[in-house]
Design a protein around this motif. Sequence first.
Motif, PDB file in Angstrom:
ATOM      1  N   PHE A   4       1.535  25.214  17.650  1.00  0.00           N
ATOM      2  CA  PHE A   4       0.770  25.853  16.651  1.00  0.00           C
ATOM      3  C   PHE A   4      -0.908  25.558  17.006  1.00  0.00           C
ATOM      4  O   PHE A   4      -1.148  24.562  17.894  1.00  0.00           O
ATOM      5  CB  PHE A   4       1.091  25.652  15.407  1.00  0.00           C
ATOM      6  CG  PHE A   4       0.196  23.662  15.087  1.00  0.00           C
ATOM      7  CD1 PHE A   4      -0.809  23.342  15.023  1.00  0.00           C
ATOM      8  CD2 PHE A   4       1.712  23.009  14.857  1.00  0.00           C
ATOM      9  CE1 PHE A   4      -0.536  21.732  14.757  1.00  0.00           C
ATOM     10  CE2 PHE A   4       1.428  21.594  14.368  1.00  0.00           C
ATOM     11  CZ  PHE A   4       0.532  21.138  14.407  1.00  0.00           C
ATOM     12  N   ASP A   5      -0.696  27.054  16.684  1.00  0.00           N
ATOM     13  CA  ASP A   5      -2.720  26.544  16.959  1.00  0.00           C
ATOM     14  C   ASP A   5      -3.395  26.530  16.114  1.00  0.00           C
ATOM     15  O   ASP A   5      -3.010  25.767  14.969  1.00  0.00           O
ATOM     16  CB  ASP A   5      -2.899  27.851  16.975  1.00  0.00           C
ATOM     17  CG  ASP A   5      -4.758  28.650  17.761  1.00  0.00           C
ATOM     18  OD1 ASP A   5      -5.344  26.907  18.685  1.00  0.00           O
ATOM     19  OD2 ASP A   5      -5.232  29.760  17.823  1.00  0.00           O
ATOM     20  N   ASP A  47       2.283  28.563  12.536  1.00  0.00           N
ATOM     21  CA  ASP A  47       1.250  29.685  13.811  1.00  0.00           C
ATOM     22  C   ASP A  47       0.731  28.501  13.631  1.00  0.00           C
ATOM     23  O   ASP A  47      -0.157  28.593  15.022  1.00  0.00           O
ATOM     24  CB  ASP A  47       1.833  30.846  13.926  1.00  0.00           C
ATOM     25  CG  ASP A  47       2.961  31.095  14.286  1.00  0.00           C
ATOM     26  OD1 ASP A  47       3.777  30.568  14.417  1.00  0.00           O
ATOM     27  OD2 ASP A  47       3.400  33.013  13.676  1.00  0.00           O
ATOM     28  N   ARG A  48      -0.370  28.057  12.438  1.00  0.00           N
ATOM     29  CA  ARG A  48      -2.009  28.192  12.728  1.00  0.00           C
ATOM     30  C   ARG A  48      -2.045  27.213  11.591  1.00  0.00           C
ATOM     31  O   ARG A  48      -1.018  27.432  11.075  1.00  0.00           O
ATOM     32  CB  ARG A  48      -2.410  28.974  12.581  1.00  0.00           C
ATOM     33  CG  ARG A  48      -3.573  29.008  12.682  1.00  0.00           C
ATOM     34  CD  ARG A  48      -4.951  30.240  12.201  1.00  0.00           C
ATOM     35  NE  ARG A  48      -5.142  30.324  13.897  1.00  0.00           N
ATOM     36  CZ  ARG A  48      -6.052  31.211  14.131  1.00  0.00           C
ATOM     37  NH1 ARG A  48      -6.428  32.015  13.003  1.00  0.00           N
ATOM     38  NH2 ARG A  48      -6.679  31.734  15.419  1.00  0.00           N
TER      39      ARG A  48
ATOM     40  N   LEU B   5      -0.979  34.354  19.753  1.00  0.00           N
ATOM     41  CA  LEU B   5      -1.700  32.830  19.530  1.00  0.00           C
ATOM     42  C   LEU B   5      -1.662  32.592  21.119  1.00  0.00           C
ATOM     43  O   LEU B   5      -0.163  32.636  21.720  1.00  0.00           O
ATOM     44  CB  LEU B   5      -0.604  32.124  18.960  1.00  0.00           C
ATOM     45  CG  LEU B   5      -0.901  31.931  16.788  1.00  0.00           C
ATOM     46  CD1 LEU B   5      -0.006  31.933  16.371  1.00  0.00           C
ATOM     47  CD2 LEU B   5      -2.474  32.054  16.901  1.00  0.00           C
ATOM     48  N   ARG B   7      -0.212  29.803  23.088  1.00  0.00           N
ATOM     49  CA  ARG B   7       0.862  28.618  22.603  1.00  0.00           C
ATOM     50  C   ARG B   7      -0.107  27.568  23.867  1.00  0.00           C
ATOM     51  O   ARG B   7       0.525  26.680  23.651  1.00  0.00           O
ATOM     52  CB  ARG B   7       2.140  28.810  22.616  1.00  0.00           C
ATOM     53  CG  ARG B   7       2.594  29.582  21.106  1.00  0.00           C
ATOM     54  CD  ARG B   7       2.123  29.156  20.382  1.00  0.00           C
ATOM     55  NE  ARG B   7       2.560  29.585  18.726  1.00  0.00           N
ATOM     56  CZ  ARG B   7       3.945  29.436  18.335  1.00  0.00           C
ATOM     57  NH1 ARG B   7       4.623  29.247  18.871  1.00  0.00           N
ATOM     58  NH2 ARG B   7       3.846  29.712  17.263  1.00  0.00           N
TER      59      ARG B   7
END
Lengths: 258, 179
Positions: A4-5, A47-48, B5, B7
């Motif tokens: 994930f970010d 995701d984040r 994003l 990754r």
Amino acid sequence: MRPFDYVEPRSVDEAVALLSRGGERTRLLAGGTDLIPRLRRRQWRIDRLIGLRRIDGLRDLTLEDGVLAIGAGVTLEELAASTTVSDVCPLLAEAARLMASPQVRALATIGGNLCHASPAADLAPPLLCLNATLRAIGPSGGRDIPIGEFFTGPGRSALRDGELLVQVRVPAVEGRGVYLKFSPRRAMDLAVVGVACFRSHGVATVAVGAAAPTPLRVPASPDEAAARCSPIDDLRASAEYRREMVRVLTRRALEIVP
Amino acid sequence: MKTRLPRKRKVHLRIRVNGETHEVAFAPHKTLLEVLREDMGLTGTKHGCELGECGTCTVLIDGEPQLSCLVLGLECEGMDIITVEGLADGPQPHPLQQSFAELGAAQCGYCTPGILLASKALLDEDPNPPRDRIREALSGNLCRCTGYIKIYEAVELAARRLKDPKAEPSREILRGYEV
């Protein structure tokens, strides 16, 4: 963990903007003591993560106009060690000291404990007794949520999408309180049942944890408190046992703070 | 606008470990534990449960014992980290390490790094802790071998040695109690 970010906003406004833009797969990271194990077990897809550690105001702890204002990022260790908290709300400090271990208390935050909305959250019964107010900030501004309306189910709270809990406000009220946490181990354990009691000017308020889908205020009478609960059977205890322990601990708590 | 994003991206981080500043590159989702072991080669800190239950991954972050399995490496930018590799003073083991070795306070040793650091944080704060305080400070560290008594005794001996390097363990601790 799945990749994930990670972003670290410097202000509450920036965090709210990131959160409301982020959607479902964006989560806030405070102490991480609940979140990281969930990611590790792959219970949540993320995701984040928005890290809240660097937002200074969230770690403030002040007494202003008779209200103890606790930033949502204040850790359990800070709550346990703060002389202000021990002077103004010893009940809250006592509950914090009974939680987890020093290493976990150094990370876990009051905001995380509440927003995770576990029925067994140890800080919830004391804060219910003390009539705390939770201040949230979202895309359309701030609002205060009485703690009695905050928990809506296991893992669910009244926070709306894009809202961030920023402060827990506890009125400094004269009185005596106690939190009785019943668990097989003295450290690193969840409550089988937790009962908080606070008596101010002769009036007792009682709240319970791990005895209903949410932490709950109950009548200040052992029998009525037990009747009001709706506990579940799980690996820690049966529903029947929990109900009986609510009765016992409520009686003890009322005796301890006469 | 939909942002993709990144990754596979690695992030660069300046991190201070055992008194030295390092620059490390790693994936943003890595925990401090993974960064220390995999990207910095500091394998003294152990993988245990990785769920915040066992305490063997304890490190000191800005002097406070914390669990490296619950902290992201990225959260540690600019912070001061001490791992078990940073306890000894050159070839000279820390008094805690010395007393753990002498008194047999480690059996399999897997929990030892975490216990040493939790103990160091305690002794830094309270140079003369009573047994109860030691128990509380180590309540987040599981040891399945020793039963903890030898660990408590070793922490107590180290506390004495920090004041008097010549302090010796009592006869009872070495030979057992007479019945």
